[in-house]
Write a protein that holds these residues in place. Structure first.
Motif, mmCIF file in Angstrom:
data_model
loop_
_atom_site.group_PDB
_atom_site.id
_atom_site.type_symbol
_atom_site.label_atom_id
_atom_site.label_comp_id
_atom_site.label_asym_id
_atom_site.label_seq_id
_atom_site.Cartn_x
_atom_site.Cartn_y
_atom_site.Cartn_z
ATOM 1 N N ARG A 1 -89.253 -30.162 6.085
ATOM 2 C CA ARG A 1 -90.661 -29.613 7.109
ATOM 3 C C ARG A 1 -91.169 -28.569 6.748
ATOM 4 N N TRP B 1 -95.556 -27.466 4.865
ATOM 5 C CA TRP B 1 -96.405 -26.124 5.711
ATOM 6 C C TRP B 1 -96.261 -25.151 4.712
ATOM 7 N N GLN C 1 -100.074 -25.362 12.126
ATOM 8 C CA GLN C 1 -100.612 -26.915 13.199
ATOM 9 C C GLN C 1 -100.591 -28.292 13.114
ATOM 10 N N SER C 2 -100.156 -29.108 11.287
ATOM 11 C CA SER C 2 -101.134 -29.688 11.221
ATOM 12 C C SER C 2 -99.012 -30.254 10.791
ATOM 13 N N THR C 3 -98.085 -29.435 10.847
ATOM 14 C CA THR C 3 -96.972 -29.797 10.015
ATOM 15 C C THR C 3 -96.166 -29.220 10.953
ATOM 16 N N ALA D 1 -95.737 -27.023 13.879
ATOM 17 C CA ALA D 1 -95.822 -27.385 15.072
ATOM 18 C C ALA D 1 -95.745 -28.060 15.623
ATOM 19 N N ASN D 2 -95.352 -29.542 15.240
ATOM 20 C CA ASN D 2 -95.344 -31.334 16.058
ATOM 21 C C ASN D 2 -93.994 -30.490 16.206
ATOM 22 N N HIS D 3 -93.547 -29.872 15.846
ATOM 23 C CA HIS D 3 -91.759 -30.358 16.400
ATOM 24 C C HIS D 3 -91.338 -29.086 16.829
ATOM 25 N N ARG E 1 -94.634 -22.026 19.361
ATOM 26 C CA ARG E 1 -96.072 -22.108 18.669
ATOM 27 C C ARG E 1 -96.609 -21.289 18.999
ATOM 28 N N ASP F 1 -86.133 -37.999 11.661
ATOM 29 C CA ASP F 1 -86.552 -38.147 12.916
ATOM 30 C C ASP F 1 -85.533 -36.763 13.471
#
Length: 308
Positions: free
Chosen positions: A204, A208, A237-239, A241-243, A249, A306
Motif C-alpha cells: 500500500r 503511495w 489521500q487517494s492511497t 489515507a483510505n487505510h 491522516r 484486506d
C-alpha cells in the motif's frame, strides 16, 4: 513555555506518533543478506534505450549522484532485479528497493523521514522471518510449493533455468504466500505478524510513493508546476489515507507541509530541470509499477488485499 514552543512540541509529538502508526506497528530486526541469489552492486544502472512518456529517449546510463545518500540508479537496479523472472517478485531485491526508498524519504527532511521508520520496521519483519526459515530448513516448503519458482510457461527456457536456481519459503512473494498459507500463519480475521500481512502494508505504501513520483514527473499544467507538498498530499489521500484513522491522516498532513520545494528534487537525482526530472522519474515509476502489479496480482489471487 511560549505558545510557539508548545505548538512545535505538539507537532513533533504528533509526527512521532504518526511514525509509529504509519503502517500499523512493527518489529525492529536486522538481517545481513540471509536470502541468496542476488548480488547487490552499487553501480550506475544501465538503462535500456527506451522512449519516455513524451517520446524522448531516456539517457542510457543513470550515473550515481556524488554526495547523495539516496541513489536513483541504485533504486532502479533493485527494482529491475526484483522482477528478474516472469510472474513473481524476488523478495531480497524488493526489500533492497525499500531500503533505497527509505533513504529517499529521509532525504526529504526529519518530518517526512519519521514516516520511513515504520517502513523499515516492516522490511525487518520479513527479513527476520526469512532468517528464521533459513535456520530451520525443515520448516521450508515442500516440492509442490517450490514449483512456484518454475511456473513461467510464457517466460521461456532462460527464466525457467534462472528460477530453478532459487528456492526457499521467503525467496519470492509467491513462495512466501504459499509457504505461510501452508503453515497456517496467515489469519484472515485477526492481526498476525505474518510476512503476507506485512507485505500488504508495504504494498500500500509503495502505491503511495509510485503515485507521488508519477505526479512529480508531470509536465506543467497551464504553465504551473504544483508543489511537491501538494502532490504528495494528493497521492496520500487517494492511497494510504483510505487505510488510516482520522488522527493519522491529520498527522500526515503536518508531515507533508515540511516537504522541500521542487528544486530539491532536481539536486536529489542530479538533473537540471523538470524535463530531465520527468525522464528519470518516469523510468522509476515504470519499474515500481511492474513490481506493484505483480505483487497486487499475487495478493489478489490469494484473497489477501484486506488482511487485518
Amino acid at each position: 513555555m511560549g505558545v510557539k514552543s508548545k505548538a512545535a512540541v505538539a507537532i513533533v509529538v504528533l509526527l512521532l506518533f504518526l511514525g509509529s502508526l504509519w503502517l500499523q506497528g512493527g518489529l525492529d530486526y536486522h538481517w545481513d543478506a540471509c536470502l541468496k541469489g542476488y548480488n547487490q552492486q552499487n553501480k550506475p544502472h544501465q538503462l535500456h534505450n527506451s522512449s519516455g512518456v513524451d517520446g524522448a529517449q531516456v539517457p542510457q546510463v543513470l550515473e550515481g549522484c556524488p554526495g547523495q545518500t539516496f541513489q536513483v540508479s541504485r533504486l532502479v537496479t533493485h527494482l529491475h532485479a526484483a522482477t528478474a523472472y516472469a510472474s513473481d517478485v524476488l523478495l531480497q531485491p524488493y526489500l533492497s528497493s525499500w531500503d533505497e526508498l527509505v533513504r529517499f524519504m529521509e532525504a526529504l527532511g526529519p518530518m517526512v523521514g519519521l514516516i520511513s521508520k515504520e517502513i523499515e520496521s516492516k522490511t525487518s519483519v520479513i527479513r527476520q522471518l526469512a532468517l528464521q526459515a533459513e535456520k530451520n530448513p525443515e520448516a521450508e516448503l515442500d516440492s509442490d510449493v517450490h514449483s512456484v519458482n518454475t511456473v513461467s510457461t510464457e517466460a521461456g527456457t532462460e527464466n525457467n533455468v534462472e528460477s530453478s536456481q532459487h528456492t526457499g519459503a521467503y525467496h519470492s512473494v509467491r513462495s512466501m504466500i504459499w509457504a505461510e498459507l501452508d503453515q497456517g500463519v496467515v489469519n484472515f480475521q485477526h492481526h498476525t505478524d505474518s510476512g503476507c500481512r506485512t507485505l500488504l502494508r508495504l504494498h500500500r505504501a509503495l502505491l503511495w510513493l509510485k503515485l507521488f513520483l508519477e505526479k512529480l514527473a508531470e509536465t506543467p499544467v497551464a504553465g504551473r508546476l504544483r508543489s511537491p507538498s501538494e502532490l504528495c498530499r494528493e497521492a496520500y489521500q487517494s492511497t494510504l489515507a483510505n487505510h488510516h484513522t482520522w488522527f493519522v491522516r491529520r498527522a500526515a498532513e503536518l508531515a507533508f507541509i515540511a516537504m522541500p520545494e521542487r528544486a530539491f528534487f532536481f539536486r536529489l537525482v542530479c538533473v537540471q530541470d523538470q524535463e530531465d526530472l520527468s525522464r528519470v522519474l518516469n523510468k522509476v515509476v515504470q519499474a515500481i509499477g511492474e513490481v506493484y502489479d505483480r505483487t497486487q496480482k499475487a495478493l489478489e489471487e490469494n484473497g489477501m488485499l484486506d488482511l487485518p
